[in-house]
Structure formats: structure tokens, C-alpha cells
Design a protein around this motif. Sequence first.
Motif, short mmCIF file in Angstrom:
data_model
loop_
_atom_site.label_atom_id
_atom_site.label_comp_id
_atom_site.label_asym_id
_atom_site.label_seq_id
_atom_site.Cartn_x
_atom_site.Cartn_y
_atom_site.Cartn_z
N ASN A 52 -13.64 26.87 -21.50
CA ASN A 52 -14.93 26.78 -21.75
C ASN A 52 -15.67 27.37 -20.62
N ILE A 53 -15.12 27.19 -19.26
CA ILE A 53 -15.66 27.80 -18.40
C ILE A 53 -15.83 29.29 -18.26
N LEU A 54 -14.67 29.83 -18.57
CA LEU A 54 -14.29 31.41 -18.48
C LEU A 54 -15.14 31.77 -19.70
N GLY A 55 -15.44 30.98 -20.94
CA GLY A 55 -16.09 31.58 -22.08
C GLY A 55 -17.62 31.16 -21.58
N CYS A 56 -18.09 30.94 -20.67
CA CYS A 56 -19.33 30.77 -20.27
C CYS A 56 -20.19 29.43 -21.31
N LEU A 57 -19.30 28.79 -21.70
CA LEU A 57 -19.80 27.63 -22.67
C LEU A 57 -20.21 26.34 -21.72
N ASP A 58 -19.61 26.30 -20.45
CA ASP A 58 -19.53 25.23 -19.54
C ASP A 58 -19.76 25.82 -18.21
N ARG A 59 -20.33 25.13 -17.40
CA ARG A 59 -20.64 25.32 -15.71
C ARG A 59 -19.80 24.48 -15.10
N ASP A 68 -16.72 40.12 -15.07
CA ASP A 68 -17.14 41.66 -14.90
C ASP A 68 -18.19 41.90 -13.83
N GLY A 69 -18.06 41.25 -12.70
CA GLY A 69 -18.80 41.28 -11.45
C GLY A 69 -19.76 40.59 -11.30
N THR A 70 -20.34 39.72 -12.45
CA THR A 70 -21.51 38.93 -12.52
C THR A 70 -20.86 37.34 -12.21
N ALA A 71 -21.97 36.95 -11.12
CA ALA A 71 -21.75 35.49 -10.78
C ALA A 71 -22.16 34.59 -11.96
N ALA A 72 -21.40 33.72 -12.48
CA ALA A 72 -21.68 33.25 -13.61
C ALA A 72 -21.75 31.45 -13.56
N SER A 73 -21.43 31.18 -12.32
CA SER A 73 -21.12 29.73 -12.11
C SER A 73 -22.41 28.95 -11.79
N LYS A 74 -23.64 29.41 -11.70
CA LYS A 74 -24.69 28.85 -11.49
C LYS A 74 -25.99 29.45 -12.32
N ARG A 75 -25.72 29.79 -13.52
CA ARG A 75 -26.55 30.22 -14.48
C ARG A 75 -27.29 29.13 -15.34
N THR A 76 -28.29 29.55 -15.75
CA THR A 76 -29.11 28.74 -16.84
C THR A 76 -28.30 28.85 -18.29
N LYS A 77 -28.69 27.98 -19.16
CA LYS A 77 -27.98 27.95 -20.44
C LYS A 77 -28.46 29.36 -21.08
N ASP A 78 -29.44 29.72 -21.17
CA ASP A 78 -30.04 30.97 -21.81
C ASP A 78 -29.43 32.27 -21.25
N GLU A 79 -29.14 32.06 -19.94
CA GLU A 79 -28.45 33.19 -19.12
C GLU A 79 -26.88 33.28 -19.76
N LEU A 80 -26.39 32.08 -19.77
CA LEU A 80 -25.02 32.01 -20.10
C LEU A 80 -24.86 32.47 -21.62
N THR A 82 -26.60 34.80 -23.15
CA THR A 82 -26.78 36.25 -23.15
C THR A 82 -25.42 36.87 -22.51
N LEU A 83 -24.70 36.02 -21.55
CA LEU A 83 -23.44 36.55 -21.08
C LEU A 83 -22.42 36.64 -22.10
N ARG A 84 -22.61 35.42 -22.67
CA ARG A 84 -21.47 35.37 -23.99
C ARG A 84 -21.75 36.46 -24.97
N SER B 319 -21.82 30.00 -29.54
CA SER B 319 -20.94 30.72 -28.64
C SER B 319 -20.89 32.16 -29.01
N ILE B 320 -21.50 32.86 -30.00
CA ILE B 320 -21.42 34.14 -29.91
C ILE B 320 -22.75 34.65 -29.31
N GLY B 321 -23.61 33.95 -28.89
CA GLY B 321 -24.73 34.25 -27.87
C GLY B 321 -26.14 33.91 -28.18
N ALA B 322 -26.27 32.96 -29.43
CA ALA B 322 -27.36 32.63 -29.66
C ALA B 322 -28.07 31.61 -28.74
#
Lengths: 246, 406
Positions: A52-59, A68-80, A82-84, B319-322
Motif C-alpha cells: 500500500n505504501i509502495l503503491g502510494c495508497l497509504d503514507r 523514481d527520485g520523488t519523495a512520496a512519504s509526505k504528500r497530500t492525498k491528491d498528490e499521491l 497523481t503519483l499513482r 488506485s489508478i489515479g482518480a
Amino acid sequence: MNRIIEIQELRRTFQVGSEQVHALKGISFFINEGEFVSIMGTSGSGKSTLLNILGCLDRPTSGEYFIDGTAASKRTKDELSTLRNRKIGFVFQSYNLLARTSALENVELPLLYNSAIPSKERRERALHALEQVGLQDRLHHMPNQLSGGQQQRVAIARALVNDPVILLADEATGNLDTRTSYEIMSLFQKLNAEGKTIAFVTHEPDIAIFTSRTVQLRDGHIVRDAPVTPKAAAESLAALPVDVDF
Amino acid sequence: MNLFNLLRIAYRALIRNKTRALLTMLGIIIGIASVIAMVSLGQSSSKSINDQISSTGTNLIMVMRQNQRQGGVNIGSANVQSLKEEDVTAIMRKAKYISMASPVISASGQLVSGSNNWPGTIQGGNTSLLVIRKYEVASGTMFTEPDVRAAAKVCLVGQTVADNLFSNGENPVGQTIRFGRIPFKIIGVLASKGQNQMGQDQDDIVVAPYTTVQKRILAITYIHMIMASAMSEDVAPQALNEVEGIMREQHKLKAGQDNDFQVRSQQEMLKMMNSVTGFLTVLLAAIASISLVVGGIGIMNIMYVTVTERTKEIGLRMSIGAHNKDILLQFLCESIILSLVGGVIGIIFGLILSYAASAALGWPYMVSTTAVGLSFVVCAATGIFFGWYPAKKAAALDPINALRYE
């Protein structure tokens, strides 16, 4: 080599009632570009939490995570989100295809959430992804007209369509019979050979043998992280007795 | 996410469940259709009443006797003798906005012809009464000025009276009928006018010179009423004031003193009827809009159930970015599309329904553009209002739990 995934001292703690449950107790590892890693562990080992953390579903509760060089541990939900959408391709155990929606439209779905992609390109990329998984003649089939293996291929095409830096597969063969599992693993090996980085979460050792590295989790710690010589899934497939499906 | 993608997502999600979408829309369809039909029919009925009142003449002005009190006793209007022939003459002489005026004196009694008889009312007037009241002579002729001066025993009968007194179909013109003991020669038959807006038969009438009714039947010196025509519909209000002024002068009323007569115009009548039908239209539309609210709640209900049912789909989309906002907008869009499409279908049904109903009732067909436009706005508002809560709920889902949801 490019580090696709890098985690440092990753901890994740859940509050269950008055008790604190430590699912991940400070783990560190990285995945380089082009690796095919299986993340193994029994239920309760923390592998789902890690996924879940690797998939940016959880923090994470603490620790660092770079994708990919981007820090993902302290992102907002929306930023996560977009990362996904831009960096990650998910493949689930139960495929999670939209019912009554053609294979092509299912594959197009992630690109609909990326407004930078015009509809013509969206269609082309979806067609290309379906070709990659060998379903170019099933474009307009609905999920209920496809076999389990074919549905999983559609799901893999959907994960590929946004050209992610990593494919995250969660027990992707869990619902499939042996022959189909081998077919899917063979597909993953092919994609890996073409340069895709893949992290494959499973609890089945005989699936993990097809990957090139195994990370074993137990009780929130990494207990083993070793490269293995992958077995070719195509060979295993050929070695199966013909009547195994019957 | 751009709007086009959003609409595509919402559209695809709806089209996947056509039956459910249609059933959800049904509430809105019925609600909008009934509102449109009710408002249209309300307008049709008031148009129809307008037309009927106009056919009796919207420039008609009536001067009637006023109830009066004498020493604390209300003596009603029937015994008031304040209106005189001279008032009519004065109006004709002085009023600029009045084209015609006639005294009216009515007497009721039994009309007899041979073995047939019929309870009727003789209305006495001068030679312009028929024009003022918009009657036409179908056969025979109207009585003349000499007839009025001589109080001639002649009359014209309406179609209903003619049918009842001459049931074998002979020509009434030239026949003699009796009113009480007085014989009247029929010199004409009036063209049929049918019922008025109150349901009264306008053909149940006998018209005679007012002098005849006044002197030979009732033996009175006053008159019951004055009917006058304004020059045109537009000047009817001025004519009304003018007549009132002349009447006050005529009756030597001082400033501050109450009128001893009433002046009424057909336009006032029209206003009153319009306010009644307007009220009824609003009432019916209000009842119909209850079904619209119920339809909206139907949408909310389905969308709410849908969110639970589609939890896994929502998890996948996330999960796919919505973004949460994308999910919110998707569900909001779905409910707006449902209510708008339902609204358009409802408008079409409503128009068909009101067309059929007004055709069946013989009313003029009215399309209320306001109602159609308003329905559209109400639909969109319904979609947003009732879609908001389920959409909010969908957007608030946690992707991890949503993906695991079975």
C-alpha cells in the motif's frame, strides 16, 4: 543504475482501539530499474502494508520513501493520486475490471484521469498496451466474455498503459489455475525482459521462483533479501502435463 | 481532469446500467411531466376563460343598484329605485369613452305558446342592447326606435326558448307567445352563444323593448341596470371612471358620500377569474412538484445504494489515479445527467399530455416556456442537491478499504 524505489527506515503503525499495531518496524531497501522483485511473506507479515505504501495508497508513519527520485512519504492525498496515475501500474488478484465495459475502455481508464493526454493518443496507447499482453483481437470483448487469464491480461494492459516506472502486482496469480498462472508469469517475465520494473507480492514460493530477487518479510521486518536465478515460466509451462487442466 | 473526460466517465458508468438509470429517471420524468402538464393546462383553462369572457365583450360596463340601508335596515338592492332612464341619457350625452348604453329591466315569468310553456326572463333594453351584449340576430329583425317609444309588444327569443316553445320545429318568427297575460309577437331569433364561463345558458333569453317591460309588465318608473360599451377594451378603465363620475353628478352625490350604485366592468370579472385560475394553477403545480421532490429523493436513494455497490470500482478508480474530486464530480455528474435527461423526457411527456388533455377538453393549447425553462433549472438543481451527499460519500472512501471491499 536508476533507483526506482528507495525506502529508508519505513515504519507504519496502526491504532486499533487502544492498542498500537506495528505493521512495519523500520525497513529499508531499494529496487533498481529493470528488477523483477517478489515480496513474500505470510499473512500478517506486513507485505500488504508495504504494498500500500509502495503503491502510494497509504503514507508511512515515519521513514522516507522515494519513487523514481520523488519523495512520496509526505504528500497530500491528491498528490499521491497523481503519483499513482503517472508512476505506478497496479495489478490486483481479482482483476478489478469495470463490468460491462470493453477491454479497450478498461485499459483507457487510467488515461482518462490524465488530462494531458488527448483522446486519440489515449486510444493508441490502449491499443498498444493490449497488443503487449497479446489481446489485440479481444479489444471489444466485455470482461464476462473473457477467461480469468484474459481478464488478468486486460488488467496488466491497464497497468501498462500509463507507462509506469513500476508494476505492482498483488497476488496477481492468486485467482488463476497453475497453467494460467504460468502464462501470466511468463508475460511478466517478457515485460521485465523489455525493461519493466516489477514488484510482485505473493505468498506462494512456486510463483516467486520466476522472479529475480526475493524480499521476505516477517512480523514487519525484512528477514531475507537475496537475488535468485529466475526459472523461465515458459519452460515450466511446457513441462506441465497436458491434462493438468482437466 | 477535464470536463470532457469527466462526462465520458459518467456517461459510460450510466450506460453500463441502462435499466437502473431508466428506473431512476422515472421519478423525475413523472415529476416534471406532471408539473409541465399542470401548468400548461392551468394556462389553457385561463386562456379559455379569457376567450369566453372576451366573447361577451371585455368593454362591457354595467351600472347596478347598490344595497342601501334605511334607518338601519338593509333593504337590499332589489327594491332600490335609484337608477333612472335619465341616467342612461346623461351617460350617452356626456361620456367620451362610451359608445353605447342601454337601460336594462328584467322580468321573470312563464312563457306560453300553444300547449308549450317555459320559465323565462324577459330582458328589456333599447335598440343597442344586442350590440352591447354581443348577440346577433339569426333570423327576423331587431326591434326599432319606434317600437321602443311605443312600448311595442314585440320580442326576440334565444335558441333555447325557441326550441322549447316551438318543439315541432315551426319558425318562431311571426308567432305570438304570451308572457303572463301579455301577448308578444316574435320578430326575431337570436344566434346561439352557448354557455358562458359560469355555465349559464346564454340562449335562454327573451329580449324586448325596455319600455314594454317597464310599463306593461312591471309598471315601474325606475330601471334595474345600465349596460354600456366602452369605445374599446383599452379605454374600459377610463370609461368606468367616467361613468362613475357622471352617475355621481346625476345623483347629486356630494364628495365623501358613498355611491348609491355600483359600476362593474367585464375586465374586473376577467381579473377575478384569472386570479382564481392562477391560484388553481399554482396549487396543482405545487402538488405536482411534490412528485418531483419524490423523484429527486429516488435519485438520491439509488445513487446512495450505487456508491456502496460500486465501492470496489471507486477503489480501483482511486488506485489508478482518480483524485477525490474526480470521484465526487463523477457521481455528481451521473446524478445531474440522470435528472437532466429525465427532465427532458419529462418535458416531452408533459407537453404531449397537456396537448392531449387540452384537445380533449377543447381548450386552446398553451406551452409555458417559463415552466419548461424552470423545469430544466429545477432538474439540474435536483441532480446537484440529491447527488451531492452520495457523491461526497463516494469521494470520502479510503482507496485501500474500497479495493478490499467485497
